[in-house]
Structure formats: C-alpha cells, structure tokens
Motif scaffolding. Structure first.
Motif, PDB file in Angstrom:
ATOM      1  N   GLY A 100       0.789  12.641  -9.161  1.00 14.75           N
ATOM      2  CA  GLY A 100       0.482  12.581  -7.735  1.00 14.75           C
ATOM      3  C   GLY A 100       0.800  11.229  -7.125  1.00 14.75           C
ATOM      4  N   LEU A 101       1.662  10.440  -7.799  1.00 18.61           N
ATOM      5  CA  LEU A 101       2.006   9.127  -7.259  1.00 18.61           C
ATOM      6  C   LEU A 101       2.832   9.230  -5.977  1.00 18.61           C
ATOM      7  CD1 LEU A 101       2.904   6.891 -10.337  1.00 18.61           C
ATOM      8  CD2 LEU A 101       1.124   6.476  -8.650  1.00 18.61           C
ATOM      9  N   GLU A 102       3.753  10.180  -5.926  1.00 19.91           N
ATOM     10  CA  GLU A 102       4.610  10.310  -4.746  1.00 19.91           C
ATOM     11  C   GLU A 102       3.798  10.684  -3.515  1.00 19.91           C
ATOM     12  OE1 GLU A 102       7.749   9.618  -4.619  1.00 19.91           O
ATOM     13  OE2 GLU A 102       8.070   9.255  -6.757  1.00 19.91           O
ATOM     14  N   SER A 103       2.958  11.713  -3.640  1.00 20.34           N
ATOM     15  CA  SER A 103       2.131  12.130  -2.502  1.00 20.34           C
ATOM     16  C   SER A 103       1.103  11.071  -2.149  1.00 20.34           C
ATOM     17  CB  SER A 103       1.444  13.457  -2.821  1.00 20.34           C
ATOM     18  OG  SER A 103       0.657  13.348  -4.000  1.00 20.34           O
ATOM     19  N   GLY A 104       0.551  10.399  -3.163  1.00 19.73           N
ATOM     20  CA  GLY A 104      -0.428   9.349  -2.887  1.00 19.73           C
ATOM     21  C   GLY A 104       0.173   8.166  -2.171  1.00 19.73           C
ATOM     22  N   PHE A 105       1.376   7.753  -2.586  1.00 22.31           N
ATOM     23  CA  PHE A 105       2.028   6.630  -1.920  1.00 22.31           C
ATOM     24  C   PHE A 105       2.474   7.008  -0.513  1.00 22.31           C
ATOM     25  CE2 PHE A 105       5.863   4.203  -0.893  1.00 22.31           C
ATOM     26  CZ  PHE A 105       5.367   2.910  -0.981  1.00 22.31           C
ATOM     27  N   SER A 106       2.947   8.231  -0.326  1.00 17.78           N
ATOM     28  CA  SER A 106       3.342   8.669   1.019  1.00 17.78           C
ATOM     29  C   SER A 106       2.150   8.686   1.960  1.00 17.78           C
ATOM     30  CB  SER A 106       3.977  10.053   0.937  1.00 17.78           C
ATOM     31  OG  SER A 106       5.132  10.039   0.124  1.00 17.78           O
ATOM     32  N   ASN A 107       1.007   9.180   1.474  1.00 22.86           N
ATOM     33  CA  ASN A 107      -0.204   9.189   2.287  1.00 22.86           C
ATOM     34  C   ASN A 107      -0.660   7.776   2.603  1.00 22.86           C
ATOM     35  OD1 ASN A 107      -3.473   9.242   2.235  1.00 22.86           O
ATOM     36  ND2 ASN A 107      -2.671  11.119   3.169  1.00 22.86           N
ATOM     37  N   PHE A 108      -0.542   6.871   1.629  1.00 23.03           N
ATOM     38  CA  PHE A 108      -0.921   5.477   1.847  1.00 23.03           C
ATOM     39  C   PHE A 108      -0.026   4.814   2.888  1.00 23.03           C
ATOM     40  CE2 PHE A 108       0.198   1.093   0.574  1.00 23.03           C
ATOM     41  CZ  PHE A 108      -1.001   0.459   0.898  1.00 23.03           C
ATOM     42  N   SER A 109       1.278   5.054   2.819  1.00 18.29           N
ATOM     43  CA  SER A 109       2.209   4.443   3.768  1.00 18.29           C
ATOM     44  C   SER A 109       1.982   4.967   5.183  1.00 18.29           C
ATOM     45  CB  SER A 109       3.650   4.702   3.324  1.00 18.29           C
ATOM     46  OG  SER A 109       3.908   4.135   2.068  1.00 18.29           O
ATOM     47  N   GLU A 110       1.795   6.276   5.327  1.00 14.17           N
ATOM     48  CA  GLU A 110       1.566   6.848   6.647  1.00 14.17           C
ATOM     49  C   GLU A 110       0.259   6.347   7.257  1.00 14.17           C
ATOM     50  OE1 GLU A 110       1.708  11.013   6.168  1.00 14.17           O
ATOM     51  OE2 GLU A 110       3.860  11.100   5.692  1.00 14.17           O
ATOM     52  N   SER A 111      -0.784   6.279   6.443  1.00 15.28           N
ATOM     53  CA  SER A 111      -2.070   5.799   6.961  1.00 15.28           C
ATOM     54  C   SER A 111      -1.999   4.327   7.335  1.00 15.28           C
ATOM     55  CB  SER A 111      -3.167   6.016   5.914  1.00 15.28           C
ATOM     56  OG  SER A 111      -3.274   7.372   5.574  1.00 15.28           O
ATOM     57  N   ALA A 112      -1.285   3.530   6.541  1.00 19.02           N
ATOM     58  CA  ALA A 112      -1.142   2.108   6.854  1.00 19.02           C
ATOM     59  C   ALA A 112      -0.322   1.907   8.126  1.00 19.02           C
ATOM     60  CB  ALA A 112      -0.501   1.377   5.680  1.00 19.02           C
ATOM     61  N   MET A 113       0.719   2.704   8.316  1.00 21.06           N
ATOM     62  CA  MET A 113       1.522   2.588   9.530  1.00 21.06           C
ATOM     63  C   MET A 113       0.713   2.969  10.764  1.00 21.06           C
ATOM     64  SD  MET A 113       5.202   4.081   8.210  1.00 21.06           S
ATOM     65  CE  MET A 113       5.825   4.122   9.880  1.00 21.06           C
ATOM     66  N   GLN A 114      -0.101   4.014  10.672  1.00 25.02           N
ATOM     67  CA  GLN A 114      -0.960   4.392  11.789  1.00 25.02           C
ATOM     68  C   GLN A 114      -1.979   3.301  12.096  1.00 25.02           C
ATOM     69  OE1 GLN A 114      -2.683   8.189  10.816  1.00 25.02           O
ATOM     70  NE2 GLN A 114      -0.709   9.265  10.851  1.00 25.02           N
ATOM     71  N   PHE A 115      -2.513   2.682  11.052  1.00 18.63           N
ATOM     72  CA  PHE A 115      -3.481   1.601  11.265  1.00 18.63           C
ATOM     73  C   PHE A 115      -2.829   0.407  11.950  1.00 18.63           C
ATOM     74  CE2 PHE A 115      -5.344  -2.365   9.625  1.00 18.63           C
ATOM     75  CZ  PHE A 115      -6.640  -2.253  10.150  1.00 18.63           C
ATOM     76  N   LEU A 116      -1.611   0.059  11.531  1.00 12.37           N
ATOM     77  CA  LEU A 116      -0.916  -1.078  12.139  1.00 12.37           C
ATOM     78  C   LEU A 116      -0.512  -0.767  13.578  1.00 12.37           C
ATOM     79  CD1 LEU A 116       1.337  -2.216   9.140  1.00 12.37           C
ATOM     80  CD2 LEU A 116      -0.748  -3.301   9.994  1.00 12.37           C
ATOM     81  N   GLU A 117      -0.160   0.482  13.864  1.00 17.40           N
ATOM     82  CA  GLU A 117       0.176   0.851  15.238  1.00 17.40           C
ATOM     83  C   GLU A 117      -1.039   0.766  16.148  1.00 17.40           C
ATOM     84  OE1 GLU A 117       1.902   4.683  15.065  1.00 17.40           O
ATOM     85  OE2 GLU A 117       3.827   4.004  14.227  1.00 17.40           O
TER      86      GLU A 117
END
Length: 340
Positions: free
Chosen positions: A49-66
């Motif tokens: 589940g590394l791919e899905s976990g990293f994708s979720n982490f990147s999307e959540s971090a981008m939303q937080f930075l926006e």
C-alpha cells in the motif's frame, strides 16, 4: 533497539584486524540494491500500500499548502521518497547482518543438542518464522488464495479483507512469541561453544596455561549479553512495527473490526466568545489553543492511516526479509564453508 544495534555495529567498525567492517558494508550495499528492486515491484505481487499511501499523502499535503496560500507540487517526489526509504532499508539490513549470522549458528547448535522431535520442529518453525512473515504480504500466495480460493467454478472467499489484515497481525505476534519462547535453547547452544572449544584444544598438540584456558571460557560467558541483544533486538523491532501498524493503521485485534468514526477538528465551529472585539488575555490564550488544535488536525489529515499502513507494512516486511536473508546465508556459511 535500532540504537542498540547501531552501537553494536559501531564496534565492528572500530576493530582493525577483523573483517566485520567489510561484511557490514557488503551486506549494506546488497540490501540497498535489494530495496530498490523491491520498491519497483507492483502492488499486485507485494501488497504494502505504499503507492496509495504516498499518493494520499501528497494530495493531502498539496491541499494543506493551498489553504495556507502556498503553491507546491508536493512536499517530496516519489523518487526521493523511495530513495530515502532504500537508504533506510540498507541501514536496517546492515544492522541485522550479524544478528542473522549468529542466529544461524545457534540454530545449528540447538538442533544438535535437541533430542525430542517436538523441540526440533519448534526450532525449524522458529528459523522459518521470518519467511512466513514475508509470505504474508505476497499477494498471489496468501491474500489472493484466501480471498478467492480455487473451489470449483464458484469463488467463495474464506474471510473478508479486514479479517485477513487482523489475522496477519496475530500470526506475527504468535511467531514472535514462539521466538521468545525458544530463546533459552539458543542461548544454551551458544554457551556450549565453551565446551566445543575445549574439546577442540584437546585434539591439538602443545600445552596451554590454565589462565589462558579460563580466559577463553570466560570470554564466551561475557559475550552472552551481546548474543542476547542480537537475538532479542530484531524481535522487538518486528513487534514494535506491528503494534504501530495496528494503532496508526486503524486495525483491530478482533475478527470483526470496529468502525472508527474520527471527527475532523476543522468541522467543529469555534465558540463565538473567542471572536469578541476586545478579547481578554484568557480569550487570546483560548484562540491560540484552538489554532494549534486546528493545525494538529490538519497534520492528521496529511498523515493518514493509509500512509502509515503502507509505510509500516513495508518496514515490518523488510525487517523479516533482512533477518531471514542473513540467517539463510549464515546457515549456508556455517554448514558448508567453515572447517569442522
């Protein structure tokens, strides 16, 4: 335990005459290459589940930075994340090199001392325990076979996916308990090295002083603490990552997992008293506390259980894989390459 293994490994680098330093560096490079190969394997074979976990982490971090008014493509790229993970894996593999080699030697000695079939069977299961842990994440062998067993034309799953995840945690805990129960047999097998050394010296020509003989026997007993640490440290590391996987991954110990209903902090409206036109000192402190709470809630949305499931599953699998690889090499070395 990683700190203890690091301290033990540094002693091998201090010694100038021995070849322990070269062994650690060689296995570290080997595990770095192995980690890079494992990280490019698709999720259809190794279900971390590394791919899905990293994708979720990147999307959540981008939303937080926006929300903070910052433009970013993500905190870290996938290549950098996997490279950092491969370096960490190589360090773990280097730390587990000599514990695995020592375990192989103690396993062979314990088998020679064991007289009962039950004890020999438990010793074999204990040695193969890391391999069983590794197979738990190989999807075509375990999960696909259990979820869709070949029972004729109709596929009747034996258990749900949540139940399989819970069963996987319990199997790891039971295998760790077995390894802890067999600790006495392995340590006793190591202590018998003193008797083997004395028997070997009796076959050699020449004389040896009593003081040198006592030093040789005492050296075996003094080193017992290091042997115990090398035996227990990988066990504690696997238990630690497994318990973290259960807690941070929102798994359950029961067959029927409980539904976790987490309420986001940002959905809770702030009290109207905190927005008064002339807030007091206590009001400012409350506003600060609420702002900190909202920031922690945002971090919780970034570091989700999906990320922890992938990362901790991979680390648990990797520790077991490193321990089995080094112990298998040690078994081959002590059984075929050493001079009897």
């Amino acid at each position: 335990m990683v700190k203890i293994l690091f301290s033990l490994t540094t002693h091998y680098f201090i010694v100038e005459d021995g070849g322990e330093r070269s062994v650690c560096v060689t296995f570290g490079c080997f595990f770095f290459v192995k980690a890079m190969v494992i990280l490019i394997v698709t999720e259809s074979y190794l279900e971390f589940g590394l791919e899905s976990g990293f994708s979720n982490f990147s999307e959540s971090a981008m939303q937080f930075l926006e929300k903070q008014g910052l433009e970013s493509r993500g905190p870290v790229s996938k290549l950098t994340f996997k490279l950092f993970l491969a370096v960490l894996c190589s360090l773990i593999g280097a730390f587990l090199t000599f514990p695995g080699l020592r375990l192989a030697q103690m396993h062979l000695d314990a088998l020679n001392l064991a007289t009962e079939k039950i004890t020999q069977t438990l010793l074999h299961i204990n040695f193969l325990a890391p391999l069983l842990m590794v197979l738990l994440w190989v999807k075509p062998i375990t999960k696909d076979y259990i979820m869709n067993p070949p029972l004729g034309k109709e596929s009747v799953p034996l258990m749900s996916e949540d139940t399989f995840d819970t069963m996987r945690l319990w199997i790891i805990i039971l295998l760790c308990a077995l390894r802890l129960a067999m600790m006495r047999s392995h340590l006793q097998a190591y202590l018998n090295l003193a008797q083997k050394c004395m028997d070997q010296m009796k076959k050699e020509a020449g004389r040896i002083s009593t003081i040198d003989l006592q030093k040789m026997v005492a050296r075996v007993f003094y080193y017992l603490c290091v042997i115990a640490l090398q035996y227990v440290a990988p066990l504690v590391m696997v238990l630690h990552t497994t318990l973290l996987l259960k807690t941070l991954g929102n798994y359950s110990w029961g067959i029927y997992p409980e539904s976790n209903s987490d309420t986001a902090v940002e959905n809770n409206p702030l009290p109207s008293s905190l927005y008064s036109e002339s807030p007091s000192v206590d009001g400012k402190m409350k506003v600060t506390v609420v702002q900190i709470t909202m920031a922690l809630g945002s971090l919780k949305n970034i570091f989700t259980p999906l990320l922890f499931r992938g990362l901790l599953s991979f680390l648990t699998w990797w520790i077991a894989a490193c321990l089995f690889s080094t112990s298998l090499f040690g078994l081959f070395y002590h059984q075929y390459l050493t001079v009897a």
